[in-house]
Every structure is written in structure tokens, then in C-alpha cells.
Design an enzyme around this catalytic site. Structure first.
Site, PDB file in Angstrom:
ATOM      1  N   ASP A   1       0.845  -1.193   0.000  1.00 28.88           N
ATOM      2  CA  ASP A   1       0.000   0.000   0.000  1.00 28.88           C
ATOM      3  C   ASP A   1       0.882   1.247   0.000  1.00 28.88           C
ATOM      4  OD1 ASP A   1      -3.132   0.761   1.034  1.00 28.88           O
ATOM      5  OD2 ASP A   1      -1.555   2.251   1.439  1.00 28.88           O
TER       6      ASP A   1
ATOM      7  N   ASN B   1      -2.182  13.134  -3.788  1.00 22.09           N
ATOM      8  CA  ASN B   1      -3.300  13.724  -4.535  1.00 22.09           C
ATOM      9  C   ASN B   1      -3.531  15.177  -4.114  1.00 22.09           C
ATOM     10  OD1 ASN B   1      -4.222  11.676  -6.278  1.00 22.09           O
ATOM     11  ND2 ASN B   1      -5.235  10.625  -4.592  1.00 22.09           N
TER      12      ASN B   1
ATOM     13  N   ASP C   1      -2.561   9.565 -10.387  1.00 24.99           N
ATOM     14  CA  ASP C   1      -2.733   8.449 -11.333  1.00 24.99           C
ATOM     15  C   ASP C   1      -1.394   8.054 -11.957  1.00 24.99           C
ATOM     16  OD1 ASP C   1      -5.395   8.345 -10.840  1.00 24.99           O
ATOM     17  OD2 ASP C   1      -6.055   9.027 -12.814  1.00 24.99           O
TER      18      ASP C   1
ATOM     19  N   GLU D   1      -4.989   2.272  -4.056  1.00 30.36           N
ATOM     20  CA  GLU D   1      -3.521   2.406  -4.057  1.00 30.36           C
ATOM     21  C   GLU D   1      -2.940   1.211  -3.331  1.00 30.36           C
ATOM     22  OE1 GLU D   1      -4.732   2.836  -0.699  1.00 30.36           O
ATOM     23  OE2 GLU D   1      -2.948   4.076  -0.291  1.00 30.36           O
TER      24      GLU D   1
HETATM   25  P1  GH3 Z   1      -1.686   5.327   4.393  1.00 31.02           P
HETATM   26  O1  GH3 Z   1      -0.205   5.606   4.439  1.00 31.02           O
HETATM   27  O2  GH3 Z   1      -2.236   5.047   5.741  1.00 31.02           O
HETATM   28  O3  GH3 Z   1      -2.016   4.254   3.437  1.00 31.02           O
HETATM   29  O4  GH3 Z   1      -2.355   6.687   3.916  1.00 31.02           O
HETATM   30  P2  GH3 Z   1      -3.084   6.941   2.546  1.00 31.02           P
HETATM   31  O5  GH3 Z   1      -3.307   8.388   2.402  1.00 31.02           O
HETATM   32  O6  GH3 Z   1      -2.296   6.304   1.452  1.00 31.02           O
HETATM   33  O7  GH3 Z   1      -4.400   6.106   2.724  1.00 31.02           O
HETATM   34  P3  GH3 Z   1      -5.918   6.490   2.595  1.00 31.02           P
HETATM   35  O8  GH3 Z   1      -6.626   5.165   2.585  1.00 31.02           O
HETATM   36  O9  GH3 Z   1      -6.287   7.463   3.664  1.00 31.02           O
HETATM   37  O10 GH3 Z   1      -6.081   7.205   1.205  1.00 31.02           O
HETATM   38  C1  GH3 Z   1      -5.869   6.532   0.002  1.00 31.02           C
HETATM   39  C2  GH3 Z   1      -5.954   7.532  -1.087  1.00 31.02           C
HETATM   40  O11 GH3 Z   1      -5.731   6.967  -2.365  1.00 31.02           O
HETATM   41  C3  GH3 Z   1      -7.304   8.207  -1.148  1.00 31.02           C
HETATM   42  C4  GH3 Z   1      -7.675   8.225  -2.576  1.00 31.02           C
HETATM   43  O12 GH3 Z   1      -7.996   9.507  -3.012  1.00 31.02           O
HETATM   44  C5  GH3 Z   1      -6.434   7.742  -3.306  1.00 31.02           C
HETATM   45  N1  GH3 Z   1      -6.752   6.973  -4.475  1.00 31.02           N
HETATM   46  C6  GH3 Z   1      -7.406   5.798  -4.514  1.00 31.02           C
HETATM   47  N2  GH3 Z   1      -7.536   5.376  -5.793  1.00 31.02           N
HETATM   48  C7  GH3 Z   1      -6.967   6.323  -6.571  1.00 31.02           C
HETATM   49  C8  GH3 Z   1      -6.787   6.466  -7.995  1.00 31.02           C
HETATM   50  O13 GH3 Z   1      -7.195   5.636  -8.804  1.00 31.02           O
HETATM   51  N3  GH3 Z   1      -6.147   7.567  -8.444  1.00 31.02           N
HETATM   52  C9  GH3 Z   1      -5.691   8.506  -7.570  1.00 31.02           C
HETATM   53  N4  GH3 Z   1      -5.047   9.569  -8.093  1.00 31.02           N
HETATM   54  N5  GH3 Z   1      -5.848   8.410  -6.242  1.00 31.02           N
HETATM   55  C10 GH3 Z   1      -6.473   7.323  -5.744  1.00 31.02           C
HETATM   56 MG    MG Z   2      -2.095   4.206   1.417  1.00 30.65          MG
HETATM   57 MG    MG Z   3      -4.989   1.733   0.948  1.00 31.41          MG
HETATM   58 MG    MG Z   4      -5.390   3.303   3.218  1.00 30.98          MG
END
Ligand code: GH3
Ligand code: MG
Ligand code: MG
Ligand code: MG
Length: 337
Positions: free
Chosen positions: A211, A219, A228, A254
């Protein structure tokens, strides 16, 4: 396409000898002629040339057909005399061509005459697309043969398109469109198969859940499009570091799943550590900008199968997920078992 582009494409296609096919342009079909002797093949070619449009007629003998019928230049259709040198040799050649990937779906017309009723029946039974007269210099024989070849070529074109679109559909169904990796829907049944196999061999497999760290702030800082691009680059770097037999899939926004069949803990651990360091070592460069985005990942690793691994893949996955939570809690950018 603008009118100008269309005109340019049309004239280029004509120069290359491509034929018009609706609004598309298709390359001329390759039709291989295989008669008992070069003289007869050449006579076939002379007779067919004025009747068959948009096709390239190529004279071959049996051995050339087998050695040249590979890859993209393989003929679309074959006209083969049922008797080549010895009786039935043309049918054996057809079977051989049918067993090869490049010619499996080619149209095959078998040349027979009126006395060869049994051979004709066997030819159809063995998968001949159609029968044609073996003497193409007889009155109207060439015209009839050309018509039959054209019908078979049209059929083949439609069948090829159908096969391609079915294959495309299957690929789309198992693929994540952003990264091109396998998606979750494919990954879990595939993991189940790896686990089942491990149960049979007694050899363990490794499951990693990876992860991205603080990806939300990527973002927030650089925008969703840059986010992305980071996902695409990370996916490519993960895949590049894994073996052909390993499963790499994007199972969440992610979050990635990596499964290594037939792998012991020490090796899997080394691979996971290497993934962490290679991703940390170089920021993702966003094409067309001067942005350099640092990324780190956390990885939860668990074993399945073998003597000490999880008894089933669900348990292995839960353990990898829990190890990932620990990796996050323990400061991120590292591997936890
Ligand atoms: P952690 O270190 O605890 O994993 O923190 P994090 O911010 O990575 O985890 P969190 O689950 O809070 O947020 C995941 C983020 O990933 C939120 C979401 O906007 C982003 N995300 C998910 N799918 C996509 C995608 O397809 N494209 C983009 N650009 N962002 C994405
Ligand atoms: Mg994460
Ligand atoms: Mg995650
Ligand atoms: Mg997460």
C-alpha cells in the site's frame, strides 16, 4: 480524421496495393497454391489471377508451406491438391497446417476431381473449408474456385474479428484499465488456484499486500492526475521486479497484491525489502512537468501452504493485511511479516 488525412491514407493504401473494404482498408489476402508440381501450381496461378481480386497468389510446395507458414505473413488461405506426390498427401499437409498456431484458422480448399469422391469426403471430415476442382484450366473451373476462395476469405475475416473481440473482452474483464495489471476480480480466484496447487505440492507461497504511504497527500499536493501517473509508474516498477510466474494485481485504489508461488519466506522477504528500497530510491517523474514525487510503500507479508503457512488463501490474505497494518503503525516504508 480530417478529409486531408483520409485522402492521404487512401492514396497510401492504394500505393501499397491495399484494397477498400467498406470504409476500412485491408491488406490483400495471401493465398498459397500447392499443386503436385511447380508447373501445375503455375497453371493454377495463371488461371486464377484474372478471377481473384485483392489477393496475392503465392506458389509453394509442401515443404515451403510448412516452413513459411509462420507468423504474420502466414497465408490466409491455401489451395492444396488432395494428392501431392502420393495419394492423400495434401490432406496430411492440411492437418499439419491446422495443428500450427499461425495457420490453425486459415481457409483450406482441397483440390479434387470427379473420381475422388471418397477423398473429398475425408477432406471435409478432416476440416477442409471447401472443395475445388483440381484442374483449374477446365472451363469455368477458375471462376468457380475464385468465388469459393473469396467466400472462405470473407468467412475467415469475420471469424478472426470475432475471435479478437472475444479475446479483447476477456482481457478487459481481468485488467485494471489504469495500470494494465490484473484486477481484483481476476486476482482472488488466481490466488485460490495458487493455494490449491501449493496444497498438492506441499511447497509454500508468499502473499504480499503493498500500500502506498500517505497517498492521499500526493493527490492533495500534486493533483489527482499526477496521483494516477504515480500509480502507473509504481505498478510498472513492481511488475518489473517480479518473476513471470508471480501474480501482480491492483486490488484497491492504491493497494497491490503480489503472490509468489513456490517461494519460501526468506526469498519473499528479500523481494519485498527490495521493492521497498527501489521505490524509495527514486521519485516518480511526471512526464511533461518538472515534478518529482517521492513515494514509499508499506508491505505486509504472509506465507500460505507448506508446513508453517496459512492453511487457506483467505487466512494468508488476512495475515498479510494485518501485517500491512503493523507496517503502517510502525512508521511505514518497510516490510512486516
Ligand atoms: P496510508 O499511508 O495510511 O495508506 O495513507 P493513505 O493516504 O495512502 O491512505 P488512505 O486510505 O487514507 O487514502 C488513500 C488515497 O488513495 C485516497 C484516494 O484519493 C487515493 N486513491 C485511490 N484510488 C486512486 C486512484 O485511482 N487515483 C488517484 N489519483 N488516487 C487514488
Ligand atoms: Mg495508502
Ligand atoms: Mg490503501
Ligand atoms: Mg489506506
Amino acid at each position: 480524421e480530417s478529409d486531408e488525412e483520409l485522402r492521404l491514407r487512401e492514396s497510401t493504401c492504394r500505393e501499397l496495393g491495399f484494397a477498400e473494404h467498406g470504409t476500412q482498408f485491408v491488406r490483400p489476402a495471401r493465398v498459397a497454391l500447392i499443386a503436385p508440381s511447380r508447373d501445375v501450381s503455375a497453371a493454377w496461378k495463371r488461371a486464377l489471377t484474372p478471377c481473384l481480386r485483392n489477393s496475392e497468389l503465392v506458389v509453394m510446395n509442401r515443404d515451403e508451406a510448412l516452413s513459411e507458414a509462420t507468423g504474420h505473413t502466414a497465408p490466409d488461405a491455401f489451395v492444396i491438391a488432395a494428392d501431392l506426390g502420393r495419394p492423400g498427401e495434401g490432406l496430411r499437409l492440411m492437418s499439419e497446417l491446422r495443428s500450427r498456431a499461425a495457420t490453425r484458422h486459415a481457409a483450406v480448399c482441397i483440390g479434387v476431381n470427379a473420381t475422388m469422391r471418397e477423398t473429398a469426403a475425408v477432406a471435409l471430415d478432416l476440416g477442409a473449408s471447401d472443395l475445388v476442382p483440381s484442374d483449374l484450366t477446365a472451363p469455368r473451373a477458375a471462376e468457380e474456385t475464385a468465388l469459393r476462395i473469396e467466400v472462405q476469405l470473407k468467412r475467415k475475416r469475420i471469424a478472426d474479428q470475432l475471435r479478437d473481440s472475444v479475446a479483447d473482452g476477456l482481457r478487459l474483464a481481468v485488467t485494471d484499465p489504469l495500470t494494465g495489471l490484473y484486477n481484483r476480480r481476476y486476482a482472488l480466484p488466481h490466488l485460490a488456484r495458487i493455494a490449491k496447487r501449493a496444497g498438492e505440492t506441499g511447497r509454500p507461497y508468499a502473499v504480499m499486500v503493498l500500500d502506498l504511504d500517505h497517498f492521499k497527500s500526493v493527490n492533495d499536493t500534486y493533483g489527482h492526475a499526477a496521483g494516477d501517473a504515480v500509480l502507473v509508474d509504481v505498478a510498472r516498477r513492481i511488475a518489473r521486479n517480479m518473476r513471470e510466474t508471480d501474480l501482480v494485481a491492483r486490488i484497491g485504489g492504491e493497494e497491490f497484491l503480489i503472490v509468489m508461488p513456490e517461494t519460501v519466506l526468506e526469498d519473499a522477504h528479500r523481494v519485498a525489502e527490495r521493492l521497498c528500497t527501489t521505490l524509495d530510491a527514486r521519485p516518480v517523474e511526471i512526464a511533461g512537468t518538472d515534478q518529482q514525487i517521492p513515494v514509499t510503500v508499506s508491505i505486509g507479508l504472509a506465507m500460505g501452504g507448506g508446513e508453517t503457512g496459512a492453511p487457506d488463501f483467505e487466512t494468508a490474505l488476512v495475515r498479510a493485511d494485518m501485517a500491512l497494518l503493523e507496517a503502517k503503525a510502525g512508521g511505514r516504508n518497510h516490510v512486516t511479516i
